[in-house]
Enzyme design. Structure first.
Site, PDB file in Angstrom:
ATOM      1  N   ARG A  18       0.747  -1.164   0.052  1.00  0.00           N
ATOM      2  CA  ARG A  18       0.011  -0.056   0.061  1.00  0.00           C
ATOM      3  C   ARG A  18       0.659   1.478  -0.019  1.00  0.00           C
ATOM      4  O   ARG A  18       0.272   2.263  -0.514  1.00  0.00           O
ATOM      5  CB  ARG A  18      -0.867  -0.118   1.313  1.00  0.00           C
ATOM      6  CG  ARG A  18      -1.887   1.127   1.101  1.00  0.00           C
ATOM      7  CD  ARG A  18      -2.893   0.876   0.203  1.00  0.00           C
ATOM      8  NE  ARG A  18      -4.190   1.854   0.206  1.00  0.00           N
ATOM      9  CZ  ARG A  18      -5.106   1.931   1.033  1.00  0.00           C
ATOM     10  NH1 ARG A  18      -5.674   0.964   1.338  1.00  0.00           N
ATOM     11  NH2 ARG A  18      -5.854   3.001   0.679  1.00  0.00           N
ATOM     12  N   HIS A  43      14.731 -10.926   6.533  1.00  0.00           N
ATOM     13  CA  HIS A  43      15.403 -11.254   5.432  1.00  0.00           C
ATOM     14  C   HIS A  43      15.177 -10.543   4.485  1.00  0.00           C
ATOM     15  O   HIS A  43      14.444 -10.682   3.642  1.00  0.00           O
ATOM     16  CB  HIS A  43      14.650 -12.728   5.193  1.00  0.00           C
ATOM     17  CG  HIS A  43      15.455 -13.379   4.087  1.00  0.00           C
ATOM     18  ND1 HIS A  43      15.574 -14.990   4.049  1.00  0.00           N
ATOM     19  CD2 HIS A  43      16.120 -13.184   2.953  1.00  0.00           C
ATOM     20  CE1 HIS A  43      16.041 -15.418   2.840  1.00  0.00           C
ATOM     21  NE2 HIS A  43      16.581 -14.218   2.423  1.00  0.00           N
ATOM     22  N   ARG A  45      15.959  -8.896   0.735  1.00  0.00           N
ATOM     23  CA  ARG A  45      16.370  -9.407  -0.486  1.00  0.00           C
ATOM     24  C   ARG A  45      16.748  -8.356  -1.409  1.00  0.00           C
ATOM     25  O   ARG A  45      16.177  -6.974  -1.061  1.00  0.00           O
ATOM     26  CB  ARG A  45      15.366 -10.267  -1.070  1.00  0.00           C
ATOM     27  CG  ARG A  45      15.254 -11.617  -0.548  1.00  0.00           C
ATOM     28  CD  ARG A  45      14.159 -12.368  -1.176  1.00  0.00           C
ATOM     29  NE  ARG A  45      14.096 -13.590  -0.853  1.00  0.00           N
ATOM     30  CZ  ARG A  45      13.434 -14.351   0.293  1.00  0.00           C
ATOM     31  NH1 ARG A  45      12.813 -13.685   1.040  1.00  0.00           N
ATOM     32  NH2 ARG A  45      13.575 -15.691   0.364  1.00  0.00           N
ATOM     33  N   HIS A  50       9.975  -7.058   0.601  1.00  0.00           N
ATOM     34  CA  HIS A  50       9.445  -7.102   1.864  1.00  0.00           C
ATOM     35  C   HIS A  50      10.332  -6.392   2.797  1.00  0.00           C
ATOM     36  O   HIS A  50      10.044  -5.082   2.747  1.00  0.00           O
ATOM     37  CB  HIS A  50       9.092  -8.469   2.499  1.00  0.00           C
ATOM     38  CG  HIS A  50      10.096  -9.592   2.164  1.00  0.00           C
ATOM     39  ND1 HIS A  50      11.175  -9.457   2.247  1.00  0.00           N
ATOM     40  CD2 HIS A  50       9.702 -10.599   1.368  1.00  0.00           C
ATOM     41  CE1 HIS A  50      12.005 -10.570   1.857  1.00  0.00           C
ATOM     42  NE2 HIS A  50      11.128 -11.434   1.255  1.00  0.00           N
ATOM     43  N   GLU A  70      19.091 -13.010   7.933  1.00  0.00           N
ATOM     44  CA  GLU A  70      19.017 -13.968   7.031  1.00  0.00           C
ATOM     45  C   GLU A  70      19.277 -13.426   5.480  1.00  0.00           C
ATOM     46  O   GLU A  70      18.777 -12.192   5.077  1.00  0.00           O
ATOM     47  CB  GLU A  70      17.566 -14.886   6.882  1.00  0.00           C
ATOM     48  CG  GLU A  70      17.294 -15.579   8.136  1.00  0.00           C
ATOM     49  CD  GLU A  70      16.019 -16.294   7.847  1.00  0.00           C
ATOM     50  OE1 GLU A  70      15.767 -16.982   8.838  1.00  0.00           O
ATOM     51  OE2 GLU A  70      15.338 -16.074   7.089  1.00  0.00           O
ATOM     52  N   HIS A 190      11.374 -22.711   8.544  1.00  0.00           N
ATOM     53  CA  HIS A 190      10.710 -22.874   7.247  1.00  0.00           C
ATOM     54  C   HIS A 190       9.528 -23.771   7.435  1.00  0.00           C
ATOM     55  O   HIS A 190       9.577 -25.088   7.335  1.00  0.00           O
ATOM     56  CB  HIS A 190      11.485 -23.359   5.979  1.00  0.00           C
ATOM     57  CG  HIS A 190      11.084 -22.683   4.580  1.00  0.00           C
ATOM     58  ND1 HIS A 190      11.521 -21.374   4.367  1.00  0.00           N
ATOM     59  CD2 HIS A 190      10.005 -22.801   3.769  1.00  0.00           C
ATOM     60  CE1 HIS A 190      11.311 -20.913   3.197  1.00  0.00           C
ATOM     61  NE2 HIS A 190       9.951 -21.928   2.771  1.00  0.00           N
ATOM     62  N   ASP A 191       7.933 -23.151   7.249  1.00  0.00           N
ATOM     63  CA  ASP A 191       6.987 -23.692   7.364  1.00  0.00           C
ATOM     64  C   ASP A 191       6.554 -24.506   8.500  1.00  0.00           C
ATOM     65  O   ASP A 191       5.720 -25.414   8.636  1.00  0.00           O
ATOM     66  CB  ASP A 191       6.789 -24.761   6.197  1.00  0.00           C
ATOM     67  CG  ASP A 191       6.703 -24.091   4.537  1.00  0.00           C
ATOM     68  OD1 ASP A 191       6.441 -23.046   4.848  1.00  0.00           O
ATOM     69  OD2 ASP A 191       7.106 -24.867   3.666  1.00  0.00           O
ATOM     70  N   GLY A 213       7.704 -17.310  10.649  1.00  0.00           N
ATOM     71  CA  GLY A 213       7.247 -15.861  10.105  1.00  0.00           C
ATOM     72  C   GLY A 213       5.910 -15.974   9.404  1.00  0.00           C
ATOM     73  O   GLY A 213       4.922 -15.511   9.853  1.00  0.00           O
ATOM     74  N   HIS A 214       5.956 -16.741   8.110  1.00  0.00           N
ATOM     75  CA  HIS A 214       4.633 -16.669   7.717  1.00  0.00           C
ATOM     76  C   HIS A 214       3.387 -17.274   8.370  1.00  0.00           C
ATOM     77  O   HIS A 214       2.533 -16.780   8.315  1.00  0.00           O
ATOM     78  CB  HIS A 214       4.816 -17.562   6.505  1.00  0.00           C
ATOM     79  CG  HIS A 214       3.640 -17.532   5.628  1.00  0.00           C
ATOM     80  ND1 HIS A 214       3.379 -16.512   4.554  1.00  0.00           N
ATOM     81  CD2 HIS A 214       2.891 -18.601   4.930  1.00  0.00           C
ATOM     82  CE1 HIS A 214       2.315 -16.785   3.821  1.00  0.00           C
ATOM     83  NE2 HIS A 214       1.913 -18.251   4.080  1.00  0.00           N
TER      84      HIS A 214
END
Length: 239
Positions: A18, A43, A45, A50, A70, A190-191, A213-214
């Site tokens: 946004r 993390h 990139r 993000h 990371e 991760h996951d 995180g996710h």
């Protein structure tokens, strides 16, 4: 006790969609700590879809627990890490166009490069963790590179968990035992989620840290961030 580091990338994703500063990523980091998280993970990139490099600089002074960065150790990432000096850096071999991290390092084929990177970060007093698949040979390779820890890439565990937890965790247990045997610290990420996290920790209780995180942000949409972090802490504080 296993520590929970909350990855706040997805909070930045919402902000970036946004523009402006809603939600406030720095405030989110502080709130996660206030709600019980024992670390904050970011993390960044290169495309800054993000967490941005500027976020890392702004968040660093605000984090009072453990700050973990990371990323793929490209030159700009290395410069950023050396500038802000986090408590931990996690080396991840993600391609610039990867949607998310999708493999661990081949610590044998990349030994010279990873050794140089670990040596540099160690000279700055930064603990270094290498992201690896659940393979004892890769764990040994990380130790040979001078890493302080490995982070086991748990996507396969999460995918296979519904089909049989014991089978899903078996390669991770073998890799974790190798890390313990050779004196490497042990992280995982991760996951991992509220469904599969407790079994993983019960099986590998010497895990030092999980980075999540996710799933936390997804659960927080329904439960609220504070209750979600408390729920995750209850899954790892089981001994």
């Amino acid at each position: 006790m296993t520590r929970l580091s909350v990855n706040i990338n997805k909070i930045a994703t919402i902000r970036n969609a946004r523009g402006g500063n809603m939600p406030d990523v720095e405030k989110a980091a502080r709130d996660c700590e206030d709600f019980g998280a024992q670390g904050i993970t970011v993390h960044p990139r290169p495309d800054e879809r993000h967490i941005r490099y500027s976020d890392v600089r702004e968040i660093r002074p605000a984090v009072k627990t453990e700050f973990n960065i990371e990323g793929n150790p490209i030159p700009s990432f290395i410069d950023l890490v050396c500038e802000v000096v986090p408590d931990q850096v996690t080396l991840v071999p993600d391609a610039h166009d990867a949607i998310t991290s999708n493999s661990g390092w081949d610590t044998l084929a990349n030994r010279d490069f990873l050794t140089d990177v670990c040596k540099l970060f160690r000279s700055k007093g930064i603990r270094t963790s290498i992201f690896v698949d659940p393979d004892p040979a890769m764990v040994e390779g990380a130790a040979a590179c001078g890493a302080d820890r490995v982070e086991l890439y748990t996507a396969a565990y999460a995918e296979e968990y519904p089909l049989g937890p014991e089978k899903a965790v078996a390669p991770y247990l073998a890799a974790a035992r190798k890390a313990k045997e050779i004196g490497l610290g042990l992280n995982a990420g991760h996951d991992l989620n509220l469904e599969n996290l407790e079994f993983y920790i019960r099986t590998i209780p010497w895990t030092d840290e999980v980075s999540i995180g996710h799933a936390i942000i997804c659960d927080a949409l329904y439960m609220g961030l504070e209750k979600t972090i408390q729920a995750y802490l209850s899954k790892i504080d089981i001994f």
